[in-house]
Design an enzyme around this catalytic site. Sequence first.
Site, PDB file in Angstrom:
ATOM      1  CB  CYS A   2      -0.874   0.034   1.244  1.00 21.82           C
ATOM      2  SG  CYS A   2      -1.883  -1.424   1.425  1.00 21.82           S
ATOM      3  NE  ARG A  27       4.625   1.812  -1.185  1.00 24.05           N
ATOM      4  CZ  ARG A  27       5.516   1.987  -0.218  1.00 24.05           C
ATOM      5  NH1 ARG A  27       6.628   2.626  -0.476  1.00 24.05           N
ATOM      6  NH2 ARG A  27       5.303   1.561   0.994  1.00 24.05           N
ATOM      7  CD1 TRP A  74      -0.305  -5.831  -3.677  1.00 23.53           C
ATOM      8  CD2 TRP A  74      -0.208  -6.676  -1.611  1.00 23.53           C
ATOM      9  NE1 TRP A  74       0.159  -7.120  -3.764  1.00 23.53           N
ATOM     10  CE2 TRP A  74       0.240  -7.673  -2.519  1.00 23.53           C
ATOM     11  CE3 TRP A  74      -0.228  -6.993  -0.244  1.00 23.53           C
ATOM     12  CZ2 TRP A  74       0.644  -8.930  -2.113  1.00 23.53           C
ATOM     13  CZ3 TRP A  74       0.181  -8.257   0.149  1.00 23.53           C
ATOM     14  CH2 TRP A  74       0.614  -9.207  -0.786  1.00 23.53           C
ATOM     15  CG  ASN A  98       1.951   0.363   4.036  1.00 22.24           C
ATOM     16  OD1 ASN A  98       1.692  -0.832   3.896  1.00 22.24           O
ATOM     17  ND2 ASN A  98       3.152   0.873   3.812  1.00 22.24           N
ATOM     18  N   GLY A  99      -0.038  -1.554   6.199  1.00 22.11           N
ATOM     19  CA  GLY A  99       0.396  -2.453   7.273  1.00 22.11           C
ATOM     20  C   GLY A  99      -0.745  -3.346   7.704  1.00 22.11           C
ATOM     21  CD  GLU A 479      17.017 -12.900  -9.734  1.00 27.29           C
ATOM     22  OE1 GLU A 479      16.408 -13.364  -8.749  1.00 27.29           O
ATOM     23  OE2 GLU A 479      16.772 -11.771 -10.197  1.00 27.29           O
ATOM     24  CE  LYS A 483      13.495 -10.812 -11.334  1.00 23.73           C
ATOM     25  NZ  LYS A 483      14.432 -10.522 -10.264  1.00 23.73           N
ATOM     26  CD  GLU A 486       9.681 -11.313 -10.025  1.00 19.73           C
ATOM     27  OE1 GLU A 486       9.039 -10.790  -9.114  1.00 19.73           O
ATOM     28  OE2 GLU A 486      10.922 -11.223 -10.118  1.00 19.73           O
ATOM     29  CG  HIS A 502      19.715 -36.540  -6.536  1.00 16.50           C
ATOM     30  ND1 HIS A 502      20.145 -37.759  -6.066  1.00 16.50           N
ATOM     31  CD2 HIS A 502      20.821 -35.895  -6.980  1.00 16.50           C
ATOM     32  CE1 HIS A 502      21.454 -37.841  -6.197  1.00 16.50           C
ATOM     33  NE2 HIS A 502      21.888 -36.717  -6.760  1.00 16.50           N
ATOM     34  CE  LYS A 602      11.270  -2.536  -6.888  1.00 16.05           C
ATOM     35  NZ  LYS A 602      12.025  -3.611  -7.543  1.00 16.05           N
TER      36      LYS A 602
HETATM   37  C1  F6R Z   1      11.834 -10.324  -7.335  1.00 17.86           C
HETATM   38  C2  F6R Z   1      11.842  -9.293  -6.315  1.00 17.86           C
HETATM   39  C3  F6R Z   1      11.561  -9.705  -4.920  1.00 17.86           C
HETATM   40  C4  F6R Z   1      12.375  -8.856  -3.936  1.00 17.86           C
HETATM   41  C5  F6R Z   1      11.961  -9.197  -2.485  1.00 17.86           C
HETATM   42  C6  F6R Z   1      12.799  -8.453  -1.470  1.00 17.86           C
HETATM   43  O1  F6R Z   1      12.149  -9.805  -8.587  1.00 17.86           O
HETATM   44  O2  F6R Z   1      12.048  -8.147  -6.595  1.00 17.86           O
HETATM   45  O3  F6R Z   1      11.781 -11.052  -4.727  1.00 17.86           O
HETATM   46  O4  F6R Z   1      13.731  -9.105  -4.140  1.00 17.86           O
HETATM   47  O5  F6R Z   1      10.614  -8.873  -2.304  1.00 17.86           O
HETATM   48  O6  F6R Z   1      12.629  -7.081  -1.573  1.00 17.86           O
HETATM   49  P1  F6R Z   1      13.691  -6.089  -0.974  1.00 17.86           P
HETATM   50  O7  F6R Z   1      14.960  -6.275  -1.739  1.00 17.86           O
HETATM   51  O8  F6R Z   1      13.106  -4.724  -1.151  1.00 17.86           O
HETATM   52  O9  F6R Z   1      13.867  -6.465   0.465  1.00 17.86           O
END
Ligand code: F6R
Length: 607
Positions: A2, A27, A74, A98-99, A479, A483, A486, A502, A602
């Site tokens: 949020c 976000r 959110w 927010n929270g 990773e 990517k 997501e 395995h 985000k």
């Molecule tokens: C994936 C991504 C998330 C963040 C995770 C941690 O592309 O961006 O997995 O890496 O939410 O966020 P931060 O780095 O802000 O603690």
Amino acid sequence: MCGIVGILGNHEAAPILVDALRRLEYRGYDSAGIATIDKGRLGRRRAMGKLVNLSDLLMHEPITGKSGIGHTRWATHGAPNVVNAHPHRAKDVAVVHNGIIENYKELRDELTAAGLVFETETDTETVVQLCMSYLDEGMSPIYAAAATIDRLEGAYALCFLFDGEDDLLIAARKGSPLAIGHGDGEMYVGSDALALAPMTDKVTYLDEGDWAVITRNSLEIRDAQGKQVSREMRTIKADASSTDKGIHKHYMMKEITEQPTVLADAIGHYSNAETGAISVPGLDIDFTSVDKITMVACGTAYLACSVAKYWFEQVARIPCEVDVASEFRYREPPMSDKSIALFVSQSGETADTLAALRYCAGKVAKTVAVVNVAESSIARECDISLPIHAGVEIGVASTKAFTCQLVALAAVVISAARARGVLDAKGAQELRDALNSLPGLINQCLTRKNDIDKVTVELAKASDALFLGRGAMYPLALEGALKLKEISYIHAEGYASGELKHGPIALVDEHMPVIVMAPKDALFDKTVSNMQEVMARGGKVLLVTDQQGADAARDGVWKTIVMPPVHDMFAPILYAIPAQLIAYYTAVRKGTDVDQPRNLAKSVTVE
Ligand code: F6R
């Protein structure tokens, strides 16, 4: 997650609130709303989905007034619909939040027993109802808000707006960040300084437990004990252009493309201006007495830590543990007071990472933040804060923050290795040169993006994909899979190449693309054997390697992406670029929302 804004201004607030909310879109959110005060009367508009829906609603049903609050939601408690959207309102008070209010059920039961009727299932409605009940008891808005805040448990950033009060906002912070912006006879509130960037660069951050009484010409801050406190006003660098996509269709592509520049900048910050040697300003740690490194993070930041674990162990010879913050925080691991703990986070606000940091504080010799947002909670609560210098990252999928995190971590590893006497000056110089060559190598990679785009024609048709890697390329395989899943919503898994036999090899058939990240390093031949096992079962292998690797791999590889040669240690940084581009082009082909993938946020400020 949020986003919150608030304005006590001298111009119509609605368009400014919507514009500020646009700057918080990154976000992640699923509904939005604003409330304003006009001639003393509270008005409110809320809409589902993207901000454009709220703007459309405001065109047809405008609300006026120069004071207001706004929110992008959110969903946590209650479905993402208009009724649950913020601001929440109970007669004379509107609130954005927010929270998560953890004791909301208890408070709600109490208020329901007193005869109040709730219209939503949200935790936030409890806040407005509680505040209104205090107003009904005859308390002033300031006292009612203070009494409300006093009863709340959990994490929150809150902003209150009151009917009849066109020169008053009450803001409060516990667990979720909140910035107060100072204008010329105007005041603002924002979840971050970026939201306020076009209005002001003068910002005061509330500390944990603080709440503030804000008018156009005054700011009074009290701590959790009610004591009046002063908090420093800072000048923030986030300029209004940081959120511009430039020539790019998506922020993600802009941020991928920025990597040569931001990496060069980050490396510059971690190089001694006179000698060029890698050094970490402010890293006041005696590594000779450090017995262990613990690194804690979430998601992509966790995978950066997982790469750095190989470096800490192989280059600096320090035992190293890495964990995801949501597990670490409840695991209650014993910590050595000779160890140091690193918390890696782009936003610096991730709730689980922050909680893990609080667990370690006082138990380890030093806590170190590796963050992109220098004023973030994690940066401020750690003993040492190392900025990664990636610049604002807007795309939900982290790209340039990942590679810059790796640069900062590499600099710590090299400094630690030198201090412990396990890396001589020549070795350090070799690593420095290799690090300095990365921006150029990434540029070379980016010139080949069309080749990667072509490969994704087939990938976009897949419903599942595997990523394989060995050594420090294993976390990069994870990773790559993260990517891809997501942003393209294709189910993808990353595996250590040697683990394939395995279990996961059972998944391999002619429909399964297997992306192998393997520079021609000491482990290459072993990975090629694993690749052969995949191909023998009809699996389609996309090999990402250098020219030597491409020449050495035998026939049968479906496609090869040829990378420039790179120092073994830094291959995970360079190979992050094709991993990002594969995900990006696949997602674009599938037509998904690349910058704001469904369900994701985000800045994850709730656990
Ligand atoms: C994936 C991504 C998330 C963040 C995770 C941690 O592309 O961006 O997995 O890496 O939410 O966020 P931060 O780095 O802000 O603690």
